[in-house]
Scaffold this motif. Structure first.
Motif, PDB file in Angstrom:
ATOM      1  N   THR A   1       0.861  -1.183   0.000  1.00 28.69           N
ATOM      2  CA  THR A   1       0.000   0.000   0.000  1.00 28.69           C
ATOM      3  C   THR A   1       0.892   1.227   0.000  1.00 28.69           C
ATOM      4  O   THR A   1       1.883   1.286   0.730  1.00 28.69           O
ATOM      5  CB  THR A   1      -0.921   0.013   1.237  1.00 28.69           C
TER       6      THR A   1
ATOM      7  N   TYR B   1       1.188   5.378   0.532  1.00 27.83           N
ATOM      8  CA  TYR B   1       0.563   6.474   1.261  1.00 27.83           C
ATOM      9  C   TYR B   1       1.191   7.797   0.857  1.00 27.83           C
ATOM     10  O   TYR B   1       2.420   7.894   0.752  1.00 27.83           O
ATOM     11  CB  TYR B   1       0.775   6.321   2.768  1.00 27.83           C
TER      12      TYR B   1
ATOM     13  N   TYR C   1      -3.563  10.494   0.261  1.00 32.59           N
ATOM     14  CA  TYR C   1      -4.109   9.395  -0.542  1.00 32.59           C
ATOM     15  C   TYR C   1      -3.555   8.070  -0.039  1.00 32.59           C
ATOM     16  O   TYR C   1      -2.555   8.033   0.673  1.00 32.59           O
ATOM     17  CB  TYR C   1      -3.823   9.564  -2.034  1.00 32.59           C
TER      18      TYR C   1
ATOM     19  N   VAL D   1      -3.220   3.993  -1.778  1.00 33.45           N
ATOM     20  CA  VAL D   1      -3.471   3.118  -2.914  1.00 33.45           C
ATOM     21  C   VAL D   1      -2.971   1.715  -2.582  1.00 33.45           C
ATOM     22  O   VAL D   1      -1.821   1.546  -2.182  1.00 33.45           O
ATOM     23  CB  VAL D   1      -2.766   3.614  -4.199  1.00 33.45           C
ATOM     24  N   HIS D   2      -3.834   0.734  -2.765  1.00 36.46           N
ATOM     25  CA  HIS D   2      -3.470  -0.670  -2.568  1.00 36.46           C
ATOM     26  C   HIS D   2      -3.084  -1.258  -3.928  1.00 36.46           C
ATOM     27  O   HIS D   2      -3.795  -1.042  -4.917  1.00 36.46           O
ATOM     28  CB  HIS D   2      -4.648  -1.457  -1.990  1.00 36.46           C
ATOM     29  N   TYR D   3      -1.976  -2.009  -3.964  1.00 37.78           N
ATOM     30  CA  TYR D   3      -1.459  -2.587  -5.200  1.00 37.78           C
ATOM     31  C   TYR D   3      -1.326  -4.105  -5.075  1.00 37.78           C
ATOM     32  O   TYR D   3      -1.122  -4.634  -3.989  1.00 37.78           O
ATOM     33  CB  TYR D   3      -0.070  -2.029  -5.522  1.00 37.78           C
TER      34      TYR D   3
ATOM     35  N   GLU E   1      -3.003  -1.252  -9.621  1.00 32.18           N
ATOM     36  CA  GLU E   1      -3.836  -0.668  -8.584  1.00 32.18           C
ATOM     37  C   GLU E   1      -5.057  -1.542  -8.305  1.00 32.18           C
ATOM     38  O   GLU E   1      -5.791  -1.901  -9.219  1.00 32.18           O
ATOM     39  CB  GLU E   1      -4.270   0.719  -9.034  1.00 32.18           C
TER      40      GLU E   1
ATOM     41  N   TYR F   1      -7.195  -0.694  -5.344  1.00 34.97           N
ATOM     42  CA  TYR F   1      -8.181   0.254  -4.844  1.00 34.97           C
ATOM     43  C   TYR F   1      -7.460   1.517  -4.392  1.00 34.97           C
ATOM     44  O   TYR F   1      -6.393   1.448  -3.787  1.00 34.97           O
ATOM     45  CB  TYR F   1      -8.967  -0.338  -3.670  1.00 34.97           C
ATOM     46  N   ARG F   2      -8.058   2.676  -4.683  1.00 35.12           N
ATOM     47  CA  ARG F   2      -7.455   3.969  -4.365  1.00 35.12           C
ATOM     48  C   ARG F   2      -8.432   4.808  -3.561  1.00 35.12           C
ATOM     49  O   ARG F   2      -9.614   4.857  -3.874  1.00 35.12           O
ATOM     50  CB  ARG F   2      -7.089   4.703  -5.648  1.00 35.12           C
TER      51      ARG F   2
ATOM     52  N   ASP G   1      -8.598   8.797  -2.330  1.00 37.15           N
ATOM     53  CA  ASP G   1      -8.053  10.149  -2.346  1.00 37.15           C
ATOM     54  C   ASP G   1      -8.833  10.987  -1.346  1.00 37.15           C
ATOM     55  O   ASP G   1     -10.063  10.951  -1.332  1.00 37.15           O
ATOM     56  CB  ASP G   1      -8.177  10.771  -3.746  1.00 37.15           C
TER      57      ASP G   1
END
Length: 150
Positions: A85, A87, A102, A104-106, A112, A114-115, A117
């Motif tokens: 993830t 940050y 923000y 973002v999980h990868y 990606e 899920y993101r 913001d």
């Protein structure tokens, strides 16, 4: 012409600009998660850092996978590919408070999953500031952002 394009692509892949920042390790946190700092500095007078948390603790990874499923509606298959993830953090001028801009999980391939913001307005984000605890990834990120560590 193809050889020229190929040569330019190879050059671009292997040569970093002189201003490129080296990826820094932020060590392991209290949950045994491994953190890396990938960008930092001061933008428009605001210290910032971008860090990645790699899921080296299986129980925390499982909790996050379950949240991705229940809270954000990802399938079990997709959520289980979670790898790290990223940050985005912004700091108060004195570095005593931080807010997440923000998250973002990868997956394993860097795609990606899920993101999230957070609102860009200062007034909206100000209420999300929390205190920075010494010797945490957030505190070390601030030290790099303001040039105290390199």
């Amino acid at each position: 012409m193809k050889k020229f394009v190929f040569a330019v692509l190879i050059f671009a892949l292997f040569v970093q600009p002189a201003s490129a920042k080296k990826v820094q390790t932020l060590k392991t946190d209290a949950n045994k998660m491994t953190w890396y700092l990938i960008d930092y500095g001061v933008d428009y007078g605001t210290p910032y850092a971008v860090a990645r948390k790699y899921y080296t603790n299986p129980s925390i990874k499982q909790e996050t996978i379950e949240q991705l499923e229940s809270r954000y509606g990802l399938s079990r298959y997709t959520a289980s590919t979670l790898y790290f993830t990223e940050y985005g953090w912004e700091y108060s001028q004195d570095g005593k408070q931080v807010t997440t801009t923000y998250m973002v999980h990868y997956d394993f391939s860097g795609h990606e999953l899920y993101r999230i913001d957070y609102d860009d307005s200062y007034e909206s984000r100000r209420r999300f500031y929390s205190n920075v605890t010494p010797n945490t990834p957030q505190s070390r990120g601030y030290a790099y952002a303001v040039g105290k560590l390199y």
